[in-house]
Design a protein around this motif. Sequence first.
Motif, PDB file in Angstrom:
ATOM      1  N   GLY A 101       0.781  -1.226   0.000  1.00 32.25           N
ATOM      2  CA  GLY A 101       0.000   0.000   0.000  1.00 32.25           C
ATOM      3  C   GLY A 101       0.810   1.270   0.000  1.00 32.25           C
ATOM      4  O   GLY A 101       0.250   2.369   0.068  1.00 32.25           O
ATOM      5  N   LEU A 102       2.156   1.176  -0.067  1.00 32.18           N
ATOM      6  CA  LEU A 102       3.023   2.362  -0.044  1.00 32.18           C
ATOM      7  C   LEU A 102       3.278   2.865  -1.457  1.00 32.18           C
ATOM      8  O   LEU A 102       3.664   2.096  -2.344  1.00 32.18           O
ATOM      9  CB  LEU A 102       4.355   2.034   0.631  1.00 32.18           C
ATOM     10  N   VAL A 103       3.083   4.167  -1.655  1.00 35.21           N
ATOM     11  CA  VAL A 103       3.328   4.812  -2.939  1.00 35.21           C
ATOM     12  C   VAL A 103       4.061   6.124  -2.683  1.00 35.21           C
ATOM     13  O   VAL A 103       3.729   6.853  -1.728  1.00 35.21           O
ATOM     14  CB  VAL A 103       2.004   5.083  -3.697  1.00 35.21           C
ATOM     15  N   THR A 104       5.073   6.435  -3.500  1.00 31.96           N
ATOM     16  CA  THR A 104       5.752   7.726  -3.422  1.00 31.96           C
ATOM     17  C   THR A 104       5.436   8.526  -4.681  1.00 31.96           C
ATOM     18  O   THR A 104       5.293   7.962  -5.770  1.00 31.96           O
ATOM     19  CB  THR A 104       7.275   7.550  -3.270  1.00 31.96           C
ATOM     20  N   ARG A 105       5.365   9.847  -4.508  1.00 32.60           N
ATOM     21  CA  ARG A 105       5.011  10.748  -5.618  1.00 32.60           C
ATOM     22  C   ARG A 105       6.093  11.826  -5.731  1.00 32.60           C
ATOM     23  O   ARG A 105       6.483  12.427  -4.734  1.00 32.60           O
ATOM     24  CB  ARG A 105       3.643  11.370  -5.359  1.00 32.60           C
TER      25      ARG A 105
END
Length: 317
Positions: free
Chosen positions: A245-249
């Motif tokens: 569930g981890l996302v970086t932007r």
Amino acid sequence: MQILITHGSLARTRVLHFNRWQLAGALFGLITVLTLLSGTVYHVIFLKAAREGWPVVSQVVKLVVRDEFAQRDRFMRENLDAMATKVGEMQAKLIKLEAMGERVSGMAGVKPEEMQQIKPGAAGGKGGPFVPVARPSMDQLNGWVASLDEQADQNSDLLTMVEARLLEKKLVSLMIPNSRPVEGPIGSGFGFRADPFSGRAALHTGLDFPADSGTPIHAAAGGVVLFNEYHPQYGNVVEIDHGHGLVTRYAHSSKILVHAGDIVKRGQTIALVGTSGRSTGPHLHFEVLLDGAPQNPAKFLALADGETVPTTRKAAR
């Protein structure tokens, strides 16, 4: 070679002539006959005398056989004692290895019940010095060796599980975004601030890293590129999925160097700093999202100074 045979009944002396090959053949035949004769005497007379108990011969045979058996028995006992010593040394090493494996397994997070599954026969503590019997038998040595082999297999299974757990922890740590995407100070932090355009209070959902245009932007952790496109607010933006569930932007870049579906490594250059989208100057806007909810990226970057990262969600909390 000549042999003269003289006898009173003979009219004249007889002369026999032998060459070297005839003499060698005669000598070989004599040796063969004597060997067969000695073997026959041993098997027929001595063995029969030993079985039937002849008065003199049986005593001699018994003395010879007894001495031979005594030497053989002494040789076997010396070898058994040496093997027992080696087995004791192996047991001591395995005990140390088992204790070390338990310590390492605790560091790796292997639970005690999982260790019991690997070692079903281990009930309670065991230990103490190894004191071998004075004269171990071959059966005892075989039993010890079999036990050592079983212990070695169990320790091998345990270390395999520990290695798998350590690798799993390493992979999890590699997927947590705790590396700075751009070197340098943080210009604007996570939280409420005055909006640079409207001046009203607004939530800033990431960290801003001021930098010159064209400065490389690095992936904060390994993962898969979700998409790279232009957004009215974020400008040229890249999102990377790190799993769990981890996302970086990474927003406001001047150029994107990766494509959707690419697998990136920690520290890989994915874009260049710019001022695209809703931006007042060249900088990187960096966000971390957990199940779509913005998180404070500073908490993740602080994990770089820690020793271990238990789980992704624990790091998020």
